[in-house]
Scaffold this motif. Sequence first.
Motif, PDB file in Angstrom:
ATOM      1  N   ARG A  31      94.549  -3.081  25.702  1.00 39.37           N
ATOM      2  CA  ARG A  31      93.709  -2.417  25.185  1.00 39.37           C
ATOM      3  C   ARG A  31      92.202  -2.487  26.325  1.00 39.37           C
ATOM      4  O   ARG A  31      91.469  -1.595  26.609  1.00 39.37           O
ATOM      5  CB  ARG A  31      93.170  -2.602  23.838  1.00 39.37           C
ATOM      6  CG  ARG A  31      92.902  -1.370  23.000  1.00 39.37           C
ATOM      7  CD  ARG A  31      92.659  -1.718  21.611  1.00 39.37           C
ATOM      8  NE  ARG A  31      91.591  -2.981  21.419  1.00 39.37           N
ATOM      9  CZ  ARG A  31      90.350  -2.550  21.399  1.00 39.37           C
ATOM     10  NH1 ARG A  31      89.833  -1.285  21.515  1.00 39.37           N
ATOM     11  NH2 ARG A  31      89.401  -3.555  21.258  1.00 39.37           N
ATOM     12  N   ILE A  32      92.057  -3.876  26.591  1.00 44.39           N
ATOM     13  CA  ILE A  32      90.895  -4.308  27.328  1.00 44.39           C
ATOM     14  C   ILE A  32      91.113  -3.681  28.596  1.00 44.39           C
ATOM     15  O   ILE A  32      90.220  -3.132  29.349  1.00 44.39           O
ATOM     16  CB  ILE A  32      90.672  -5.670  27.294  1.00 44.39           C
ATOM     17  CG1 ILE A  32      90.338  -6.253  25.912  1.00 44.39           C
ATOM     18  CG2 ILE A  32      89.793  -6.351  28.462  1.00 44.39           C
ATOM     19  CD1 ILE A  32      90.652  -7.873  25.535  1.00 44.39           C
ATOM     20  N   VAL A  33      92.269  -3.621  29.154  1.00 43.43           N
ATOM     21  CA  VAL A  33      92.567  -2.926  30.571  1.00 43.43           C
ATOM     22  C   VAL A  33      92.269  -1.683  30.535  1.00 43.43           C
ATOM     23  O   VAL A  33      91.489  -1.013  31.538  1.00 43.43           O
ATOM     24  CB  VAL A  33      94.054  -3.669  30.948  1.00 43.43           C
ATOM     25  CG1 VAL A  33      94.365  -2.539  32.145  1.00 43.43           C
ATOM     26  CG2 VAL A  33      94.252  -4.750  31.438  1.00 43.43           C
ATOM     27  N   ALA A  34      92.741  -0.940  29.635  1.00 41.29           N
ATOM     28  CA  ALA A  34      92.365   0.769  29.337  1.00 41.29           C
ATOM     29  C   ALA A  34      90.987   0.873  29.172  1.00 41.29           C
ATOM     30  O   ALA A  34      90.623   1.803  29.769  1.00 41.29           O
ATOM     31  CB  ALA A  34      93.391   1.035  28.167  1.00 41.29           C
ATOM     32  N   LEU A  35      90.369   0.110  28.400  1.00 41.94           N
ATOM     33  CA  LEU A  35      88.940   0.501  28.473  1.00 41.94           C
ATOM     34  C   LEU A  35      88.265   0.206  29.621  1.00 41.94           C
ATOM     35  O   LEU A  35      87.347   1.069  29.888  1.00 41.94           O
ATOM     36  CB  LEU A  35      88.580  -0.683  27.318  1.00 41.94           C
ATOM     37  CG  LEU A  35      86.919  -0.620  26.878  1.00 41.94           C
ATOM     38  CD1 LEU A  35      86.657   0.654  26.092  1.00 41.94           C
ATOM     39  CD2 LEU A  35      86.663  -1.899  26.139  1.00 41.94           C
ATOM     40  N   THR A  36      88.692  -0.853  30.286  1.00 33.63           N
ATOM     41  CA  THR A  36      88.101  -1.192  31.539  1.00 33.63           C
ATOM     42  C   THR A  36      88.094  -0.100  32.535  1.00 33.63           C
ATOM     43  O   THR A  36      87.217   0.615  33.172  1.00 33.63           O
ATOM     44  CB  THR A  36      88.497  -2.310  32.247  1.00 33.63           C
ATOM     45  OG1 THR A  36      88.376  -3.406  31.293  1.00 33.63           O
ATOM     46  CG2 THR A  36      87.700  -2.688  33.582  1.00 33.63           C
ATOM     47  N   LEU A  37      89.532   0.477  32.743  1.00 35.06           N
ATOM     48  CA  LEU A  37      89.908   1.626  33.539  1.00 35.06           C
ATOM     49  C   LEU A  37      88.946   2.856  33.091  1.00 35.06           C
ATOM     50  O   LEU A  37      88.698   3.637  33.960  1.00 35.06           O
ATOM     51  CB  LEU A  37      91.392   1.908  33.601  1.00 35.06           C
ATOM     52  CG  LEU A  37      92.250   0.978  34.277  1.00 35.06           C
ATOM     53  CD1 LEU A  37      93.575   1.112  34.058  1.00 35.06           C
ATOM     54  CD2 LEU A  37      91.649   0.933  35.795  1.00 35.06           C
ATOM     55  N   GLU A 249      99.957   3.016  36.858  1.00 31.34           N
ATOM     56  CA  GLU A 249     100.715   1.990  36.178  1.00 31.34           C
ATOM     57  C   GLU A 249     100.139   2.040  34.667  1.00 31.34           C
ATOM     58  O   GLU A 249      99.112   1.936  34.439  1.00 31.34           O
ATOM     59  CB  GLU A 249     100.190   0.635  37.080  1.00 31.34           C
ATOM     60  CG  GLU A 249     100.764  -0.623  36.381  1.00 31.34           C
ATOM     61  CD  GLU A 249     100.606  -1.773  37.163  1.00 31.34           C
ATOM     62  OE1 GLU A 249      99.445  -1.752  37.858  1.00 31.34           O
ATOM     63  OE2 GLU A 249     100.992  -2.810  36.785  1.00 31.34           O
ATOM     64  N   HIS A 250     101.397   1.598  33.798  1.00 32.73           N
ATOM     65  CA  HIS A 250     100.865   1.071  32.495  1.00 32.73           C
ATOM     66  C   HIS A 250     102.017   0.090  32.244  1.00 32.73           C
ATOM     67  O   HIS A 250     103.052  -0.059  32.935  1.00 32.73           O
ATOM     68  CB  HIS A 250     101.539   2.268  31.462  1.00 32.73           C
ATOM     69  CG  HIS A 250     100.381   3.203  31.204  1.00 32.73           C
ATOM     70  ND1 HIS A 250      99.014   2.655  30.688  1.00 32.73           N
ATOM     71  CD2 HIS A 250     100.484   4.615  31.091  1.00 32.73           C
ATOM     72  CE1 HIS A 250      98.472   3.769  30.470  1.00 32.73           C
ATOM     73  NE2 HIS A 250      99.178   5.082  30.762  1.00 32.73           N
ATOM     74  N   LEU A 262     101.359  -0.136  26.137  1.00 35.31           N
ATOM     75  CA  LEU A 262     100.334  -1.198  25.723  1.00 35.31           C
ATOM     76  C   LEU A 262      99.067  -0.977  26.241  1.00 35.31           C
ATOM     77  O   LEU A 262      97.944  -1.445  25.938  1.00 35.31           O
ATOM     78  CB  LEU A 262     100.649  -2.576  26.022  1.00 35.31           C
ATOM     79  CG  LEU A 262     102.192  -2.745  25.342  1.00 35.31           C
ATOM     80  CD1 LEU A 262     102.710  -4.322  25.909  1.00 35.31           C
ATOM     81  CD2 LEU A 262     102.224  -2.770  23.970  1.00 35.31           C
ATOM     82  N   THR A 263      98.863  -0.429  27.753  1.00 39.70           N
ATOM     83  CA  THR A 263      97.565  -0.417  28.312  1.00 39.70           C
ATOM     84  C   THR A 263      97.068   0.955  27.957  1.00 39.70           C
ATOM     85  O   THR A 263      96.763   1.774  28.914  1.00 39.70           O
ATOM     86  CB  THR A 263      97.785  -0.520  29.844  1.00 39.70           C
ATOM     87  OG1 THR A 263      98.991   0.130  30.145  1.00 39.70           O
ATOM     88  CG2 THR A 263      97.704  -1.954  30.017  1.00 39.70           C
ATOM     89  N   ARG A 264      96.874   1.334  26.707  1.00 34.23           N
ATOM     90  CA  ARG A 264      96.091   2.591  26.507  1.00 34.23           C
ATOM     91  C   ARG A 264      95.201   2.429  25.064  1.00 34.23           C
ATOM     92  O   ARG A 264      95.340   1.596  24.540  1.00 34.23           O
ATOM     93  CB  ARG A 264      96.807   3.807  26.446  1.00 34.23           C
ATOM     94  CG  ARG A 264      97.696   4.029  25.080  1.00 34.23           C
ATOM     95  CD  ARG A 264      98.344   5.443  25.210  1.00 34.23           C
ATOM     96  NE  ARG A 264      99.283   5.564  24.108  1.00 34.23           N
ATOM     97  CZ  ARG A 264     100.211   6.611  24.103  1.00 34.23           C
ATOM     98  NH1 ARG A 264     100.296   7.294  25.283  1.00 34.23           N
ATOM     99  NH2 ARG A 264     101.064   6.615  23.175  1.00 34.23           N
ATOM    100  N   LEU A 265      94.183   3.230  25.057  1.00 38.70           N
ATOM    101  CA  LEU A 265      93.073   3.013  23.947  1.00 38.70           C
ATOM    102  C   LEU A 265      93.846   3.579  22.574  1.00 38.70           C
ATOM    103  O   LEU A 265      94.484   4.602  22.781  1.00 38.70           O
ATOM    104  CB  LEU A 265      91.763   3.884  24.326  1.00 38.70           C
ATOM    105  CG  LEU A 265      91.350   3.252  25.644  1.00 38.70           C
ATOM    106  CD1 LEU A 265      89.685   4.245  25.690  1.00 38.70           C
ATOM    107  CD2 LEU A 265      90.783   1.616  25.013  1.00 38.70           C
TER     108      LEU A 265
END
Length: 265
Positions: A31-37, A249-250, A262-265
């Motif tokens: 979630r933190i990666v997604a928010l950053t992107l 990438e996800h 996992l890498t989405r908000l």
Amino acid sequence: MMGGRVRTRRQDGRIHLKTAAELALMREAGRIVALTLERLREYARPGITTAELDALAEATIRSRGAVPAFKGYRGFPASVCTSINQELVHGIPSPDRILAEGDVISLDVGAIYQGWYGDAAISVPVGEISPLAQRLLAATEGALYAAIAQARAGNRLRDISAAVQAHVESRGFAVVREYTGHGIGRAMHELPEILNFVPDHSYDMGPWLQPGMTLALEPMVQAGTWRTRSLADGWTVVSADGSLAAHFEHTIAITDGEPEILTRL
Ligand code: MG
């Protein structure tokens, strides 16, 4: 971020299956990666430097109690890889690189939350981009979702590789063969190594996919040929023919049902 050049080793090492509690931590890292992107996507406008994007990425990651996964990884100096136009992956942010109208920038971010990794990438248009660039981005993102659709228990790893290759090549683009996706968890790079194509004459179907596997799926696509080369900075990978490149990438988890991104908000 990729582990490096394809080693074509046998995939007989251990693939770590995650528990529900471990997946909860990976979900937070993701979630933190997604928010950053999402923040980087907003700020990727003409006139901004890639060093400014890096500062924004690091501040966002740390504000959520995580650590940038790339900073210091094998000596990489920044929190985000910024790869522009013919640059495929691993571009180093710099105060001298200023985004211009019509550029395509690939942004790759990793975060570590309580020891667990998330890793994701997007390629985004800077202002108005050419029709070719639009098609390349659509094909690459589409290839990622074609891969995710195959990420289910009962399939084999090769189903993911074949789906990416078919999606990309049917649209007239080339899938990079020298870099791969990877398992992910307590380390950024775990087994298995995930090819984005099926090698000629290979009968290796790869491991069976099982609930609890967590994978970083990451098609890398070029408008010309699939060949790449590395620049003298030791990091930046560019298309060998100078053609436009893209990367999505996800980090996903295999479940009993639908794959979980996992890498989405
Ligand atoms: Mg990766």
